[in-house]
Design an enzyme around this catalytic site. Structure first.
Site, PDB file in Angstrom:
ATOM      1  N   HIS A 299       0.820  -1.209   0.000  1.00  0.00           N
ATOM      2  CA  HIS A 299       0.000   0.000   0.000  1.00  0.00           C
ATOM      3  C   HIS A 299       0.856   1.261   0.000  1.00  0.00           C
ATOM      4  O   HIS A 299       2.017   1.263   0.424  1.00  0.00           O
ATOM      5  CB  HIS A 299      -0.930   0.018   1.220  1.00  0.00           C
ATOM      6  CG  HIS A 299      -0.197   0.045   2.530  1.00  0.00           C
ATOM      7  ND1 HIS A 299       0.356   1.196   3.060  1.00  0.00           N
ATOM      8  CD2 HIS A 299       0.093  -0.943   3.414  1.00  0.00           C
ATOM      9  CE1 HIS A 299       0.946   0.920   4.197  1.00  0.00           C
ATOM     10  NE2 HIS A 299       0.812  -0.380   4.445  1.00  0.00           N
TER      11      HIS A 299
ATOM     12  N   ARG B  70      -6.000   1.062   4.133  1.00  0.00           N
ATOM     13  CA  ARG B  70      -4.882   1.560   3.344  1.00  0.00           C
ATOM     14  C   ARG B  70      -4.568   0.663   2.150  1.00  0.00           C
ATOM     15  O   ARG B  70      -4.190   1.161   1.084  1.00  0.00           O
ATOM     16  CB  ARG B  70      -3.647   1.762   4.222  1.00  0.00           C
ATOM     17  CG  ARG B  70      -3.148   0.522   4.975  1.00  0.00           C
ATOM     18  CD  ARG B  70      -2.175   0.943   6.078  1.00  0.00           C
ATOM     19  NE  ARG B  70      -1.562  -0.155   6.802  1.00  0.00           N
ATOM     20  CZ  ARG B  70      -2.104  -0.757   7.871  1.00  0.00           C
ATOM     21  NH1 ARG B  70      -3.293  -0.388   8.301  1.00  0.00           N
ATOM     22  NH2 ARG B  70      -1.444  -1.719   8.502  1.00  0.00           N
TER      23      ARG B  70
ATOM     24  N   GLU C 262      -1.583  -6.831   7.682  1.00  0.00           N
ATOM     25  CA  GLU C 262      -0.226  -6.592   8.164  1.00  0.00           C
ATOM     26  C   GLU C 262       0.060  -7.434   9.410  1.00  0.00           C
ATOM     27  O   GLU C 262      -0.865  -7.930  10.075  1.00  0.00           O
ATOM     28  CB  GLU C 262      -0.055  -5.093   8.468  1.00  0.00           C
ATOM     29  CG  GLU C 262       1.265  -4.662   9.063  1.00  0.00           C
ATOM     30  CD  GLU C 262       2.477  -4.996   8.196  1.00  0.00           C
ATOM     31  OE1 GLU C 262       2.752  -6.191   7.981  1.00  0.00           O
ATOM     32  OE2 GLU C 262       3.163  -4.051   7.762  1.00  0.00           O
TER      33      GLU C 262
ATOM     34  N   HIS D 254       0.490  -5.550   2.489  1.00  0.00           N
ATOM     35  CA  HIS D 254       1.299  -4.840   3.483  1.00  0.00           C
ATOM     36  C   HIS D 254       2.736  -5.352   3.472  1.00  0.00           C
ATOM     37  O   HIS D 254       3.018  -6.444   2.977  1.00  0.00           O
ATOM     38  CB  HIS D 254       0.677  -5.025   4.859  1.00  0.00           C
ATOM     39  CG  HIS D 254      -0.762  -4.629   4.895  1.00  0.00           C
ATOM     40  ND1 HIS D 254      -1.175  -3.378   5.268  1.00  0.00           N
ATOM     41  CD2 HIS D 254      -1.887  -5.327   4.565  1.00  0.00           C
ATOM     42  CE1 HIS D 254      -2.505  -3.310   5.181  1.00  0.00           C
ATOM     43  NE2 HIS D 254      -2.953  -4.482   4.759  1.00  0.00           N
TER      44      HIS D 254
END
Length: 206
Positions: free
Chosen positions: A10, A61, A88, A158
């Site tokens: 991202h 995100r 993440e 991520h």
């Protein structure tokens, strides 16, 4: 026939900008992060890849980055699958702390161990090994089979969930993958053979 898998971290998030441990918290992109995602879409548009499916995490995100990329390549209506398996790494008690504040609280050496060891998690959180244990079964069951049957697949996720995928794809060990830095908003284009071996890899930096 090469099978295409594209991985994109991202764009810069609000917490990246503030140097905070983010993990499963859900800040959006900064203006710079939006620009990075738009630029990623432009780079992929230049390659003229038509994707068959996209995957992302359940975090804003990554989803925002993916939407901007898909808009940029003219595939805004592409089938998109969201799953927390691609989230993440969970930083546990470090989540929300400024990295300098974390060093002051826990000690620089301890924070370095949590950040840069493969299998030592922060309190209440995940190590990179734990993250890989979560990510890789999903990748092997859901994503890789679609690539291997000839579909072009885009994954927006991520830094650490993508590290887990790269470790698997490139056959890296824990130390090697920890040394691998992933820039925000930079597509990594893998072309795979029918048995999943890497034929080529291109990192689309400026």
């Amino acid at each position: 026939m090469n099978r295409i898998l594209v991985l994109v971290r991202h764009g810069q998030s609000e917490w990246n900008l503030k140097n905070l441990f983010t993990g499963w918290k859900d800040p959006d992109l900064t203006e710079k992060g939006v620009a990075e995602a738009v630029a990623a879409g432009e780079k992929l548009r230049d390659l003229r890849i038509r994707f068959d499916v996209a995957y992302t995490s359940v975090l804003t995100r990554a989803q925002h980055t993916l939407r901007l990329i898909l808009d940029g390549i003219g595939q805004a209506d592409l089938e998109t699958i969201r799953d927390q398996a691609l989230n993440e790494r969970d930083y546990g008690e470090l989540t929300g702390l400024n990295k300098d504040d974390a060093r002051a609280r826990f000690g620089e050496e301890q924070v370095h161990i949590w950040r840069r060891s493969f299998d030592v998690p922060p309190p209440g959180g995940e190590s990179l090994k734990d993250t890989a244990t979560r990510v890789l079964p999903y990748f092997e069951a859901e994503i890789l089979p679609r690539v291997l049957k000839g579909e072009n697949v885009l994954v927006a996720a991520h830094g650490n969930s993508l590290r887990a995928l790269i470790m698997e794809l490139e056959g890296l060990n824990g130390e090697e993958i920890l040394a691998r830095e992933l820039d925000t908003g930079i597509p990594i284009v893998y072309r795979l053979s029918e048995d999943g071996e890497i034929v080529s890899k291109d990192v689309l930096k400026d």
